[in-house]
Design a protein around this motif. Sequence first.
Motif, PDB file in Angstrom:
ATOM      1  N   TYR A  22       0.924  -1.219   0.101  1.00  0.00           N
ATOM      2  CA  TYR A  22       0.094  -0.005  -0.020  1.00  0.00           C
ATOM      3  C   TYR A  22       0.851   1.152  -0.046  1.00  0.00           C
ATOM      4  O   TYR A  22       1.636   1.206   0.667  1.00  0.00           O
ATOM      5  CB  TYR A  22      -0.846   0.081   1.194  1.00  0.00           C
ATOM      6  CG  TYR A  22      -1.738  -1.138   1.381  1.00  0.00           C
ATOM      7  CD1 TYR A  22      -3.048  -1.319   0.570  1.00  0.00           C
ATOM      8  CD2 TYR A  22      -1.514  -2.251   1.902  1.00  0.00           C
ATOM      9  CE1 TYR A  22      -3.890  -2.346   0.707  1.00  0.00           C
ATOM     10  CE2 TYR A  22      -2.290  -3.509   2.012  1.00  0.00           C
ATOM     11  CZ  TYR A  22      -3.679  -3.225   1.265  1.00  0.00           C
ATOM     12  OH  TYR A  22      -4.319  -4.533   1.539  1.00  0.00           O
ATOM     13  N   ARG A  23       0.503   2.357  -0.962  1.00  0.00           N
ATOM     14  CA  ARG A  23       1.347   3.477  -1.136  1.00  0.00           C
ATOM     15  C   ARG A  23       0.410   4.557  -0.851  1.00  0.00           C
ATOM     16  O   ARG A  23      -1.006   4.466  -0.913  1.00  0.00           O
ATOM     17  CB  ARG A  23       1.901   3.636  -2.373  1.00  0.00           C
ATOM     18  CG  ARG A  23       3.034   2.502  -2.612  1.00  0.00           C
ATOM     19  CD  ARG A  23       3.633   2.361  -3.896  1.00  0.00           C
ATOM     20  NE  ARG A  23       4.457   1.326  -4.217  1.00  0.00           N
ATOM     21  CZ  ARG A  23       4.006  -0.076  -4.614  1.00  0.00           C
ATOM     22  NH1 ARG A  23       2.936  -0.260  -4.929  1.00  0.00           N
ATOM     23  NH2 ARG A  23       5.002  -0.885  -4.886  1.00  0.00           N
ATOM     24  N   VAL A  24       0.988   5.949  -0.301  1.00  0.00           N
ATOM     25  CA  VAL A  24       0.196   6.928  -0.543  1.00  0.00           C
ATOM     26  C   VAL A  24      -0.974   7.292  -1.559  1.00  0.00           C
ATOM     27  O   VAL A  24      -2.101   7.620  -1.481  1.00  0.00           O
ATOM     28  CB  VAL A  24       0.941   8.081   0.139  1.00  0.00           C
ATOM     29  CG1 VAL A  24       1.876   8.520  -1.059  1.00  0.00           C
ATOM     30  CG2 VAL A  24       0.147   9.322   0.647  1.00  0.00           C
ATOM     31  N   PHE A  27      -4.466   6.237  -1.831  1.00  0.00           N
ATOM     32  CA  PHE A  27      -5.581   6.715  -0.925  1.00  0.00           C
ATOM     33  C   PHE A  27      -5.746   8.411  -1.412  1.00  0.00           C
ATOM     34  O   PHE A  27      -4.978   8.857  -2.209  1.00  0.00           O
ATOM     35  CB  PHE A  27      -4.965   6.550   0.373  1.00  0.00           C
ATOM     36  CG  PHE A  27      -4.789   5.348   1.188  1.00  0.00           C
ATOM     37  CD1 PHE A  27      -6.014   4.724   1.779  1.00  0.00           C
ATOM     38  CD2 PHE A  27      -3.671   4.790   0.749  1.00  0.00           C
ATOM     39  CE1 PHE A  27      -5.868   3.584   2.224  1.00  0.00           C
ATOM     40  CE2 PHE A  27      -3.369   3.571   1.179  1.00  0.00           C
ATOM     41  CZ  PHE A  27      -4.666   2.671   2.124  1.00  0.00           C
ATOM     42  N   LYS A  30      -2.868  11.881   2.350  1.00  0.00           N
ATOM     43  CA  LYS A  30      -1.842  11.144   3.255  1.00  0.00           C
ATOM     44  C   LYS A  30      -2.439  10.801   4.369  1.00  0.00           C
ATOM     45  O   LYS A  30      -2.104   9.725   5.156  1.00  0.00           O
ATOM     46  CB  LYS A  30      -0.885  12.319   3.412  1.00  0.00           C
ATOM     47  CG  LYS A  30       0.325  11.780   4.289  1.00  0.00           C
ATOM     48  CD  LYS A  30       1.551  12.667   4.567  1.00  0.00           C
ATOM     49  CE  LYS A  30       1.029  13.986   5.508  1.00  0.00           C
ATOM     50  NZ  LYS A  30       2.048  15.007   5.606  1.00  0.00           N
ATOM     51  N   PHE A  33      -4.196   7.441   4.241  1.00  0.00           N
ATOM     52  CA  PHE A  33      -3.210   6.555   4.258  1.00  0.00           C
ATOM     53  C   PHE A  33      -2.771   6.221   5.739  1.00  0.00           C
ATOM     54  O   PHE A  33      -2.646   4.858   6.217  1.00  0.00           O
ATOM     55  CB  PHE A  33      -2.082   6.934   3.399  1.00  0.00           C
ATOM     56  CG  PHE A  33      -0.812   5.902   3.234  1.00  0.00           C
ATOM     57  CD1 PHE A  33      -0.888   4.885   2.981  1.00  0.00           C
ATOM     58  CD2 PHE A  33       0.534   6.556   3.740  1.00  0.00           C
ATOM     59  CE1 PHE A  33       0.198   3.723   2.930  1.00  0.00           C
ATOM     60  CE2 PHE A  33       1.570   5.710   3.511  1.00  0.00           C
ATOM     61  CZ  PHE A  33       1.402   4.338   3.323  1.00  0.00           C
ATOM     62  N   TYR A 214       3.595  -1.583   4.184  1.00  0.00           N
ATOM     63  CA  TYR A 214       2.928   0.004   3.665  1.00  0.00           C
ATOM     64  C   TYR A 214       4.477   0.793   3.346  1.00  0.00           C
ATOM     65  O   TYR A 214       5.463   0.649   4.286  1.00  0.00           O
ATOM     66  CB  TYR A 214       2.591   0.481   5.064  1.00  0.00           C
ATOM     67  CG  TYR A 214       1.118   0.174   5.265  1.00  0.00           C
ATOM     68  CD1 TYR A 214       0.021   0.966   4.897  1.00  0.00           C
ATOM     69  CD2 TYR A 214       0.616  -1.164   6.129  1.00  0.00           C
ATOM     70  CE1 TYR A 214      -1.318   0.887   5.010  1.00  0.00           C
ATOM     71  CE2 TYR A 214      -0.534  -1.321   6.258  1.00  0.00           C
ATOM     72  CZ  TYR A 214      -1.305  -0.486   5.978  1.00  0.00           C
ATOM     73  OH  TYR A 214      -2.771  -0.838   5.979  1.00  0.00           O
TER      74      TYR A 214
END
Length: 218
Positions: A22-24, A27, A30, A33, A214
């Motif tokens: 999962y990356r920013v 989403f 931030k 996230f 993450y």
Amino acid sequence: MRSISFAVALFILLFAGCSSTYRVNNFSSKEKFYDDFNNSVKSKELKVTLMNDSTFTIEDGTVIENDILFSFGKLEEKKNMRFELSDISEINYSSNDYQTAIVLLKNGGELTAENIRIIHDSINFVEIKTLITKNNIVPIDKVKTASYKNRWRNIPLGAITGILSGGIIGYLWGNNVKDYHGDYQGSFGLIGGAFLGFITCGVLGSVIGRNIIYQFNP
């Protein structure tokens, strides 16, 4: 044929069990996230990799607040206490030696106690409190990734894979075996193999698990 089917099943499990990242940019912001991270990790054991590629493990849970990664720890506090027996509602002993208990007070208080001594009309004990501490670990801009293993995510896939591969193996085995009537046991092998595969690969899926990663910085 059996070994091929088993190898295919194992490969599927291993491949599926690699990771989910999962990356920013997955989403809307931030903050979302970070919220997802905080709700996901909670009290899980977390492996943290910094930008310099050094790693460490946090065992009791983490949280991100104000762009800082915090860890949780447990601190045990002990305090000598004394009450009149008339103030006690109930004593629930938790060991055969009557030295540890949950002490319920008439005012609604509940205390964890050890080294209990009752003398005349009073009770003396050591109260035990477990406190949760929050420790500043590192600014989040120095963190490359944080990951944990989810052992539940692969159980459904493992079970389904086991049913299919086990059923095929069992059916092929049954078509080479006859019962005392001279009938081939393909159907019996199909059911038995599917059931055995369901149990075996379900457990294997939980052991392999899935790494949830993450990624905070490239």
